[in-house]
Motif scaffolding. Structure first.
Motif, PDB file in Angstrom:
ATOM      1  N   THR A 112       0.854  -1.187   0.000  1.00  0.00           N
ATOM      2  CA  THR A 112       0.000   0.000   0.000  1.00  0.00           C
ATOM      3  C   THR A 112       0.888   1.235   0.000  1.00  0.00           C
ATOM      4  O   THR A 112       1.821   1.335   0.806  1.00  0.00           O
ATOM      5  CB  THR A 112      -0.929   0.024   1.219  1.00  0.00           C
ATOM      6  OG1 THR A 112      -1.844  -1.080   1.136  1.00  0.00           O
ATOM      7  CG2 THR A 112      -1.721   1.325   1.289  1.00  0.00           C
ATOM      8  N   ILE A 113       0.614   2.165  -0.899  1.00  0.00           N
ATOM      9  CA  ILE A 113       1.327   3.448  -0.946  1.00  0.00           C
ATOM     10  C   ILE A 113       0.416   4.514  -0.367  1.00  0.00           C
ATOM     11  O   ILE A 113      -0.678   4.767  -0.886  1.00  0.00           O
ATOM     12  CB  ILE A 113       1.722   3.818  -2.386  1.00  0.00           C
ATOM     13  CG1 ILE A 113       2.681   2.766  -2.966  1.00  0.00           C
ATOM     14  CG2 ILE A 113       2.364   5.204  -2.419  1.00  0.00           C
ATOM     15  CD1 ILE A 113       3.012   2.989  -4.440  1.00  0.00           C
ATOM     16  N   VAL A 114       0.852   5.128   0.721  1.00  0.00           N
ATOM     17  CA  VAL A 114       0.096   6.212   1.358  1.00  0.00           C
ATOM     18  C   VAL A 114       0.663   7.536   0.845  1.00  0.00           C
ATOM     19  O   VAL A 114       1.848   7.808   0.995  1.00  0.00           O
ATOM     20  CB  VAL A 114       0.215   6.139   2.886  1.00  0.00           C
ATOM     21  CG1 VAL A 114      -0.588   7.266   3.534  1.00  0.00           C
ATOM     22  CG2 VAL A 114      -0.256   4.787   3.397  1.00  0.00           C
ATOM     23  N   GLY A 115      -0.195   8.333   0.248  1.00  0.00           N
ATOM     24  CA  GLY A 115       0.259   9.542  -0.423  1.00  0.00           C
ATOM     25  C   GLY A 115       0.332   9.306  -1.919  1.00  0.00           C
ATOM     26  O   GLY A 115       1.285   9.701  -2.587  1.00  0.00           O
ATOM     27  N   GLY A 116      -0.698   8.646  -2.445  1.00  0.00           N
ATOM     28  CA  GLY A 116      -0.700   8.286  -3.854  1.00  0.00           C
ATOM     29  C   GLY A 116      -0.706   9.477  -4.787  1.00  0.00           C
ATOM     30  O   GLY A 116      -0.330   9.358  -5.953  1.00  0.00           O
ATOM     31  N   GLU A 122      -8.649  14.095  -6.152  1.00  0.00           N
ATOM     32  CA  GLU A 122      -8.366  14.610  -7.497  1.00  0.00           C
ATOM     33  C   GLU A 122      -6.901  14.403  -7.879  1.00  0.00           C
ATOM     34  O   GLU A 122      -6.594  13.935  -8.985  1.00  0.00           O
ATOM     35  CB  GLU A 122      -8.725  16.095  -7.573  1.00  0.00           C
ATOM     36  CG  GLU A 122      -8.528  16.690  -8.955  1.00  0.00           C
ATOM     37  CD  GLU A 122      -8.937  18.154  -9.026  1.00  0.00           C
ATOM     38  OE1 GLU A 122      -8.705  18.776 -10.077  1.00  0.00           O
ATOM     39  OE2 GLU A 122      -9.479  18.680  -8.031  1.00  0.00           O
ATOM     40  N   ARG A 123      -5.984  14.749  -6.982  1.00  0.00           N
ATOM     41  CA  ARG A 123      -4.562  14.565  -7.277  1.00  0.00           C
ATOM     42  C   ARG A 123      -4.252  13.087  -7.526  1.00  0.00           C
ATOM     43  O   ARG A 123      -3.558  12.727  -8.475  1.00  0.00           O
ATOM     44  CB  ARG A 123      -3.705  15.059  -6.098  1.00  0.00           C
ATOM     45  CG  ARG A 123      -3.554  16.553  -6.012  1.00  0.00           C
ATOM     46  CD  ARG A 123      -2.720  16.916  -4.791  1.00  0.00           C
ATOM     47  NE  ARG A 123      -1.359  16.421  -4.903  1.00  0.00           N
ATOM     48  CZ  ARG A 123      -0.330  17.139  -5.357  1.00  0.00           C
ATOM     49  NH1 ARG A 123      -0.529  18.382  -5.768  1.00  0.00           N
ATOM     50  NH2 ARG A 123       0.883  16.628  -5.404  1.00  0.00           N
ATOM     51  N   VAL A 174       5.285  17.055 -13.521  1.00  0.00           N
ATOM     52  CA  VAL A 174       4.793  15.696 -13.289  1.00  0.00           C
ATOM     53  C   VAL A 174       3.325  15.565 -13.677  1.00  0.00           C
ATOM     54  O   VAL A 174       2.930  14.623 -14.382  1.00  0.00           O
ATOM     55  CB  VAL A 174       5.020  15.272 -11.827  1.00  0.00           C
ATOM     56  CG1 VAL A 174       4.244  14.000 -11.496  1.00  0.00           C
ATOM     57  CG2 VAL A 174       6.505  15.060 -11.562  1.00  0.00           C
ATOM     58  N   PHE A 175       2.493  16.498 -13.249  1.00  0.00           N
ATOM     59  CA  PHE A 175       1.069  16.377 -13.542  1.00  0.00           C
ATOM     60  C   PHE A 175       0.769  16.624 -15.021  1.00  0.00           C
ATOM     61  O   PHE A 175      -0.121  15.987 -15.592  1.00  0.00           O
ATOM     62  CB  PHE A 175       0.252  17.284 -12.631  1.00  0.00           C
ATOM     63  CG  PHE A 175       0.004  16.677 -11.283  1.00  0.00           C
ATOM     64  CD1 PHE A 175      -1.089  15.848 -11.069  1.00  0.00           C
ATOM     65  CD2 PHE A 175       0.881  16.890 -10.227  1.00  0.00           C
ATOM     66  CE1 PHE A 175      -1.315  15.256  -9.838  1.00  0.00           C
ATOM     67  CE2 PHE A 175       0.673  16.296  -8.985  1.00  0.00           C
ATOM     68  CZ  PHE A 175      -0.427  15.476  -8.788  1.00  0.00           C
ATOM     69  N   GLU A 176       1.515  17.534 -15.648  1.00  0.00           N
ATOM     70  CA  GLU A 176       1.338  17.730 -17.087  1.00  0.00           C
ATOM     71  C   GLU A 176       1.703  16.465 -17.842  1.00  0.00           C
ATOM     72  O   GLU A 176       1.015  16.067 -18.794  1.00  0.00           O
ATOM     73  CB  GLU A 176       2.194  18.906 -17.573  1.00  0.00           C
ATOM     74  CG  GLU A 176       1.620  20.264 -17.244  1.00  0.00           C
ATOM     75  CD  GLU A 176       2.479  21.403 -17.769  1.00  0.00           C
ATOM     76  OE1 GLU A 176       3.613  21.125 -18.248  1.00  0.00           O
ATOM     77  OE2 GLU A 176       2.032  22.566 -17.719  1.00  0.00           O
ATOM     78  N   GLU A 177       2.787  15.813 -17.430  1.00  0.00           N
ATOM     79  CA  GLU A 177       3.216  14.595 -18.111  1.00  0.00           C
ATOM     80  C   GLU A 177       2.230  13.457 -17.881  1.00  0.00           C
ATOM     81  O   GLU A 177       1.905  12.708 -18.800  1.00  0.00           O
ATOM     82  CB  GLU A 177       4.616  14.201 -17.638  1.00  0.00           C
ATOM     83  CG  GLU A 177       5.167  12.936 -18.271  1.00  0.00           C
ATOM     84  CD  GLU A 177       5.443  13.062 -19.763  1.00  0.00           C
ATOM     85  OE1 GLU A 177       5.942  12.086 -20.349  1.00  0.00           O
ATOM     86  OE2 GLU A 177       5.156  14.130 -20.342  1.00  0.00           O
ATOM     87  N   CYS A 178       1.732  13.332 -16.649  1.00  0.00           N
ATOM     88  CA  CYS A 178       0.748  12.279 -16.378  1.00  0.00           C
ATOM     89  C   CYS A 178      -0.522  12.507 -17.199  1.00  0.00           C
ATOM     90  O   CYS A 178      -1.087  11.557 -17.762  1.00  0.00           O
ATOM     91  CB  CYS A 178       0.425  12.232 -14.887  1.00  0.00           C
ATOM     92  SG  CYS A 178       1.726  11.505 -13.875  1.00  0.00           S
ATOM     93  N   ASN A 179      -0.949  13.751 -17.289  1.00  0.00           N
ATOM     94  CA  ASN A 179      -2.143  14.055 -18.085  1.00  0.00           C
ATOM     95  C   ASN A 179      -1.908  13.793 -19.567  1.00  0.00           C
ATOM     96  O   ASN A 179      -2.803  13.320 -20.280  1.00  0.00           O
ATOM     97  CB  ASN A 179      -2.581  15.509 -17.862  1.00  0.00           C
ATOM     98  CG  ASN A 179      -3.333  15.692 -16.550  1.00  0.00           C
ATOM     99  OD1 ASN A 179      -4.186  14.882 -16.196  1.00  0.00           O
ATOM    100  ND2 ASN A 179      -3.019  16.752 -15.823  1.00  0.00           N
ATOM    101  N   ARG A 180      -0.701  14.076 -20.045  1.00  0.00           N
ATOM    102  CA  ARG A 180      -0.370  13.809 -21.448  1.00  0.00           C
ATOM    103  C   ARG A 180      -0.418  12.306 -21.728  1.00  0.00           C
ATOM    104  O   ARG A 180      -0.940  11.864 -22.761  1.00  0.00           O
ATOM    105  CB  ARG A 180       1.016  14.361 -21.770  1.00  0.00           C
ATOM    106  CG  ARG A 180       1.397  14.249 -23.246  1.00  0.00           C
ATOM    107  CD  ARG A 180       2.855  14.637 -23.471  1.00  0.00           C
ATOM    108  NE  ARG A 180       3.756  13.647 -22.903  1.00  0.00           N
ATOM    109  CZ  ARG A 180       4.088  12.512 -23.511  1.00  0.00           C
ATOM    110  NH1 ARG A 180       3.575  12.201 -24.693  1.00  0.00           N
ATOM    111  NH2 ARG A 180       4.917  11.666 -22.937  1.00  0.00           N
TER     112      ARG A 180
END
Length: 441
Positions: free
Chosen positions: A7-11, A43-44, A295-301
């Motif tokens: 389990t990763i806390v802080g996904g 959301e994150r 990071v978030f731009e790349e994940c969204n891409r």
């Protein structure tokens, strides 16, 4: 080979994609059956979670992956490892941690000084809740904790759960330093046998042996003095981190015995560092405009394109890999040597036994086996005792709800010193942290 449930806390952390990539890279040495991510910020985490689905489909299709905000889904009796990287209050509170002290004329930094004090007081609450949640269903799971400020969190958990031997607090900064030394010497950090002592973000390498037993520290010292020092991944680092690593040369020049942790700049040169900090644009702002945005731009891409095969930002970094190889060493009783945070109990002979020291240890299925350090010189002992007193008083201030101990803690901190200034900063932080801290009386 046994497969593990993690389990990763802080996904929703910006560091999570690197951790996920690390799990893919090490699937043959640390195989995963079930992986669950949990975060309070739905959301994150959804962005990271949808990226993860694509990544695992392409690189690790055997993993049973999910993400959730429900504790009952994340913490189950079959979990083997909990990787924890929480940030209570998010970047909004980190920004306050940094800007409130700066507005009052003292260093504002994420884990050091008053900023670290404020963050620590918030982190203790959520880490205690995490331990309770995990132990209610999985008493034998390993909790590997990155949550900052690790020194304060480790101290509080040691006092509140003294018999729990499966909580291990770790920090990736010694690992980052080992990788940086490796780049200088054209060596793998896994080829080093380090000797290290101190507290988290407050320590020194005293020796760095290679596989033949040669101490490479003298050579590294000369290389740093002649050519300066940069992080191993300097091409991807923000400006403030490059400046932080550059200060190592100054520290080695002034105190050449050992190689310092980069965070010591805040304690050894608070006046110099304070002058460089911008109270209007702190490290929190830099991260939000830099790493978080990337990071978030790349994940969204990746989500939009439906493939992670051409990803160029989400990479396997020290933070992501370190916690995995620590887990590997424990899972398979490998006994590999890592720098981790442990209760002293005589490891450093002339420091208090209850100090949570950062030292080298062999990690086995039965827990860490630390290497004795012996006595340390007066200068380093004096610095550490003052810092430990600050950390201990911070923990006690939280546990006891004590304003007096909170004031004592900040007065002791080398970034503050003045009791008048400590009271001014403390009162401002209390106001900013309503709802996060216990009431201090």
């Amino acid at each position: 080979m046994k497969k593990f449930n993690v389990t990763i806390v802080g996904g929703g952390s910006t560091w999570t994609p690197g951790l996920l990539k690390g799990l893919c890279a090490r699937q043959d040495t640390f195989p995963i059956d079930k992986l669950v991510m949990i975060d309070v910020d739905e959301e994150r985490q959804a962005t990271i979670g949808e990226f993860a689905k694509i990544l695992f489909k392409e690189e690790y299709p055997d993993v049973n992956f999910s993400y959730t905000t429900d504790k009952s889904e994340a913490f189950r009796e079959d979990v083997d490892f909990v990787f924890c990287q929480m940030r209570t209050g998010g970047y909004a509170m980190r920004e306050k941690d940094e800007k409130i002290p700066l507005s009052l004329g003292v260093i504002g930094q994420e884990t050091c000084g008053p900023g670290g004090f404020a963050y620590g007081m918030r982190s203790i609450r959520d880490m205690v809740q995490l331990v309770e949640d995990v132990r209610a269903v999985a008493p034998n799971a390993w909790i590997l904790n990155y949550t900052n400020p690790a020194a304060i969190v480790a101290d509080a958990l040691s006092r509140l759960y003294p018999e729990d031997k499966r909580i291990l607090n770790i920090c990736d900064q010694p690992e980052n330093l080992l990788r940086s030394y490796g780049r200088l010497l054209d060596m793998s950090p896994r080829d080093f046998d380090p000797v290290y002592f101190g507290l988290n973000h407050f320590g020194w390498f005293t020796h760095l042996y290679d596989k033949e037993g040669h101490d490479l520290l003298p050579k590294l010292r000369e290389m740093i003095l002649e050519g300066g020092f940069r992080p191993a991944d300097y091409e991807q680092r923000d400006k403030s981190w490059l400046e932080t690593y550059a200060m190592v040369e100054q520290m080695v020049r002034d105190f050449p015995d050992y190689l310092p942790n980069t965070y010591l700049q805040y304690y050894l040169y608070p006046d110099k560092v304070l002058k460089k900090l911008n109270p209007e644009f702190t490290r929190a702002n830099e991260v939000m405009a830099g790493r978080e945005k990337r990071v978030f731009e790349e994940c969204n891409r990746i989500i939009e394109n439906g493939t992670a095969k051409d990803s160029h930002v989400v990479h396997n970094d020290a933070h992501g890999e370190f916690i995995i190889i620590v887990a590997e060493s424990i899972a398979y009783n490998k006994g590999d040597n890592f720098v981790v945070i442990l209760k002293n109990d005589g490891i450093v002979e002339n420091l208090p036994n209850d100090a949570m020291v950062e030292v080298a240890a062999s990690l086995t299925a039965n827990g860490p086996r630390p290497y004795a350090v012996g006595e340390i010189p007066t200068f380093y002992k004096g610095l550490i005792e003052g810092q430990f007193a600050y950390e201990k008083l911070t923990s006690e201030a939280y546990i006891e709800g004590s304003y007096t101990k909170a004031l004592q803690a900040l007065t002791l901190n080398r970034t503050v010193v003045s009791a008048l200034k400590a009271r001014e900063v403390l009162d401002a932080l209390i106001e900013a942290n309503k709802g996060y801290w216990p009431e201090l009386n």
